[in-house]
Design a protein around this motif. Sequence first.
Motif, PDB file in Angstrom:
ATOM      1  N   ILE A   1       0.814  -1.184  -0.224  1.00 33.83           N
ATOM      2  CA  ILE A   1       0.078  -0.073   0.105  1.00 33.83           C
ATOM      3  C   ILE A   1       0.927   1.399  -0.055  1.00 33.83           C
ATOM      4  O   ILE A   1       0.706   2.141  -0.732  1.00 33.83           O
ATOM      5  CB  ILE A   1      -1.003  -0.185   1.216  1.00 33.83           C
ATOM      6  CG1 ILE A   1      -2.083  -1.100   1.004  1.00 33.83           C
ATOM      7  CG2 ILE A   1      -1.630   1.304   1.399  1.00 33.83           C
ATOM      8  CD1 ILE A   1      -2.816  -1.287   2.415  1.00 33.83           C
ATOM      9  N   LEU A   2       2.018   1.320   0.991  1.00 34.07           N
ATOM     10  CA  LEU A   2       2.918   2.337   0.819  1.00 34.07           C
ATOM     11  C   LEU A   2       3.387   2.480  -0.370  1.00 34.07           C
ATOM     12  O   LEU A   2       3.565   3.750  -0.990  1.00 34.07           O
ATOM     13  CB  LEU A   2       3.629   2.314   2.189  1.00 34.07           C
ATOM     14  CG  LEU A   2       4.871   3.217   2.369  1.00 34.07           C
ATOM     15  CD1 LEU A   2       4.365   4.866   2.588  1.00 34.07           C
ATOM     16  CD2 LEU A   2       5.891   3.112   3.475  1.00 34.07           C
TER      17      LEU A   2
ATOM     18  N   PHE B   1       3.236   5.925  -3.110  1.00 37.56           N
ATOM     19  CA  PHE B   1       4.239   6.584  -3.209  1.00 37.56           C
ATOM     20  C   PHE B   1       4.518   6.729  -4.588  1.00 37.56           C
ATOM     21  O   PHE B   1       5.123   7.572  -5.190  1.00 37.56           O
ATOM     22  CB  PHE B   1       5.443   5.971  -2.392  1.00 37.56           C
ATOM     23  CG  PHE B   1       6.731   7.097  -2.373  1.00 37.56           C
ATOM     24  CD1 PHE B   1       6.694   8.055  -1.538  1.00 37.56           C
ATOM     25  CD2 PHE B   1       7.811   6.485  -3.250  1.00 37.56           C
ATOM     26  CE1 PHE B   1       7.945   8.915  -1.740  1.00 37.56           C
ATOM     27  CE2 PHE B   1       8.822   7.145  -3.208  1.00 37.56           C
ATOM     28  CZ  PHE B   1       9.057   8.526  -2.613  1.00 37.56           C
ATOM     29  N   GLY B   2       4.492   5.671  -5.214  1.00 34.08           N
ATOM     30  CA  GLY B   2       4.554   5.306  -6.658  1.00 34.08           C
ATOM     31  C   GLY B   2       3.740   6.313  -7.489  1.00 34.08           C
ATOM     32  O   GLY B   2       4.106   7.006  -8.335  1.00 34.08           O
ATOM     33  N   LEU B   3       2.555   6.589  -7.119  1.00 35.41           N
ATOM     34  CA  LEU B   3       1.438   7.524  -7.651  1.00 35.41           C
ATOM     35  C   LEU B   3       2.126   8.728  -7.450  1.00 35.41           C
ATOM     36  O   LEU B   3       1.617   9.614  -8.455  1.00 35.41           O
ATOM     37  CB  LEU B   3      -0.020   7.131  -7.266  1.00 35.41           C
ATOM     38  CG  LEU B   3      -0.797   5.916  -7.431  1.00 35.41           C
ATOM     39  CD1 LEU B   3      -1.684   5.604  -6.568  1.00 35.41           C
ATOM     40  CD2 LEU B   3      -1.064   6.000  -9.034  1.00 35.41           C
TER      41      LEU B   3
ATOM     42  N   ALA C   1       0.165   8.593   0.973  1.00 33.38           N
ATOM     43  CA  ALA C   1       1.161   7.857   1.302  1.00 33.38           C
ATOM     44  C   ALA C   1       1.694   8.293   2.873  1.00 33.38           C
ATOM     45  O   ALA C   1       2.099   7.198   3.409  1.00 33.38           O
ATOM     46  CB  ALA C   1       2.452   8.598   0.513  1.00 33.38           C
ATOM     47  N   ILE C   2       1.263   9.399   3.251  1.00 34.99           N
ATOM     48  CA  ILE C   2       1.734   9.683   4.767  1.00 34.99           C
ATOM     49  C   ILE C   2       0.709   8.671   5.746  1.00 34.99           C
ATOM     50  O   ILE C   2       1.206   7.999   6.575  1.00 34.99           O
ATOM     51  CB  ILE C   2       1.375  11.042   5.188  1.00 34.99           C
ATOM     52  CG1 ILE C   2       2.272  11.898   4.494  1.00 34.99           C
ATOM     53  CG2 ILE C   2       1.517  11.106   6.669  1.00 34.99           C
ATOM     54  CD1 ILE C   2       1.979  13.524   4.667  1.00 34.99           C
ATOM     55  N   LEU C   3      -0.532   8.425   5.218  1.00 29.81           N
ATOM     56  CA  LEU C   3      -1.472   7.774   5.866  1.00 29.81           C
ATOM     57  C   LEU C   3      -1.044   6.215   5.877  1.00 29.81           C
ATOM     58  O   LEU C   3      -1.138   5.209   6.752  1.00 29.81           O
ATOM     59  CB  LEU C   3      -2.847   7.847   5.439  1.00 29.81           C
ATOM     60  CG  LEU C   3      -3.605   9.070   5.710  1.00 29.81           C
ATOM     61  CD1 LEU C   3      -4.950   9.206   4.916  1.00 29.81           C
ATOM     62  CD2 LEU C   3      -3.658   9.341   7.203  1.00 29.81           C
ATOM     63  N   ALA C   4      -0.442   5.806   4.960  1.00 28.66           N
ATOM     64  CA  ALA C   4       0.046   4.477   4.457  1.00 28.66           C
ATOM     65  C   ALA C   4       1.209   3.966   5.248  1.00 28.66           C
ATOM     66  O   ALA C   4       1.292   3.051   5.950  1.00 28.66           O
ATOM     67  CB  ALA C   4       0.332   4.375   3.073  1.00 28.66           C
ATOM     68  N   ALA C   5       2.005   4.990   5.472  1.00 30.63           N
ATOM     69  CA  ALA C   5       3.289   4.989   6.356  1.00 30.63           C
ATOM     70  C   ALA C   5       2.855   4.753   7.857  1.00 30.63           C
ATOM     71  O   ALA C   5       3.385   3.828   8.390  1.00 30.63           O
ATOM     72  CB  ALA C   5       4.288   6.160   6.232  1.00 30.63           C
ATOM     73  N   ILE C   6       1.756   5.616   8.423  1.00 25.43           N
ATOM     74  CA  ILE C   6       1.252   5.251   9.627  1.00 25.43           C
ATOM     75  C   ILE C   6       0.848   3.816   9.748  1.00 25.43           C
ATOM     76  O   ILE C   6       0.915   3.167  10.752  1.00 25.43           O
ATOM     77  CB  ILE C   6       0.173   6.177  10.147  1.00 25.43           C
ATOM     78  CG1 ILE C   6       0.797   7.704   9.945  1.00 25.43           C
ATOM     79  CG2 ILE C   6      -0.541   5.980  11.442  1.00 25.43           C
ATOM     80  CD1 ILE C   6      -0.313   8.764  10.205  1.00 25.43           C
TER      81      ILE C   6
END
Length: 456
Positions: A336-337, A341-343, A434-439
């Motif tokens: 997911i992260l 990030f790729g998008l 991407a920030i939410l995915a990192a969390i």
Amino acid sequence: MSNLSDIQKKFFINVLLATSFTFSISQSAMTTIYPTLMKHFSVAVSSVQWLTTGFMLVMVLMMPLSPWFLKNVPFKAFLLSLQIIFLFGTLVAITAGNFSLLVIGRLLEGAAVGLLFPSFQSVILSITPEEKRLTQMGLVGLVMGSALAVGPIVSGVILEIFDWQAVFSFFLLILIILFLLSLKFIKNVMPHEPYHFDVISSISLMGLVMLLYALQTMTTKITISLLFIFFVGLLLFGYFVQRQFSIKEPLLDLRVLKNAAFRLGMFLTAGSYIALIVTTVLMPIYFQKILGVNALWSGLMMVPAAISLSILNRRSVEVMKRFGLKTTMLIGSAMILIGFFGLLITCQIKLWLLAIIFAALVESGNAFMMMPAVTYANNALEKDLIPHGAALITTVRQIAGVIGVLIISQVLTLVSKPLQVSMKGMLASFAVSAILAAILLILVLRIKNRRANKLL
């Protein structure tokens, strides 16, 4: 279901899953036709997204009520009633002459979906031996996750051939067939254990809707009336929570929150759901508004994501049995992260192939996240608390989805120009995602391997 033959059991489960699949498709199908509806009704992105947000708000309101209905209403009558409510809401949407009526139709659909989602999971969890729950919940994950991914595809294909009303007509036709099948194959499989319906708790639940409404509206303006709604909602919801702990027969038994494994599983499935629902909202808009493709192609461009999610949902059970829950969910959260990030990195390149690949990566990551987390959470509960656990998980998941959609929609709207979607708006939306995915990845690292493997 011990009094049912194997064939009857098969038809029972398949009709139940098919109804849930159709309901779930309706949740995400609107995103592909957002641009069409914006033009038809002359509304902005922040307004048209209420077809999803309003739908989800009503879902959130109804979900905590599902344990009471499961134990007080025969399951067959309950399911048939939900199908009728959904059918009526769909008819309202088809005949809507203005945007307000269209929203009302969606709210009725949302009420039916909100009661069904935790209920059908509770039924499947309750009638399945603990050692077989992973496999069954893998099937549930396939139905729910794939349906969310398939929704934009179905609406895109229909919209290319017909007008937007045909999308609702499709649901109407399918639900009529499922209603007739339910009359024959759905049985009363849940024990009848009636208990008092706490009217005060149900009224105080409105505080949650008031909170979410105020948060949504205050992202564009802050007024005295909105602040009043926010604080009244906060007080009402706080009272609801306090009351559930203090009365003998709570509407939603919040004792499940005392279990640490349940809490972590609940938050993980919520985070995973945010990633999935945000992707189904953002990608059709990106394909149509940034890449300039039509509704049909924007739907078809979501096919790889739907296929990969469907395939990996079944494979996730095998991966979990071989490598354990924590490793499986680390794989999912990392996918997911990397996808978001790729998008973010490739957004300005405007290369459709990369967008398809990274969107598929995000959705595929959910195969290793959502249902494993649900199973992990509910396996930590006693059997009589499973309906309450399932209701709370689905409620929190939908709240998270509402908040996720609100955040992304507002980021997209505030950074873009009115009635338009800009590249800056898309970049900002992917960055927040991407920030939410990192969390989410950080939360997965908190899983204790020994405890997780013991529960599976």
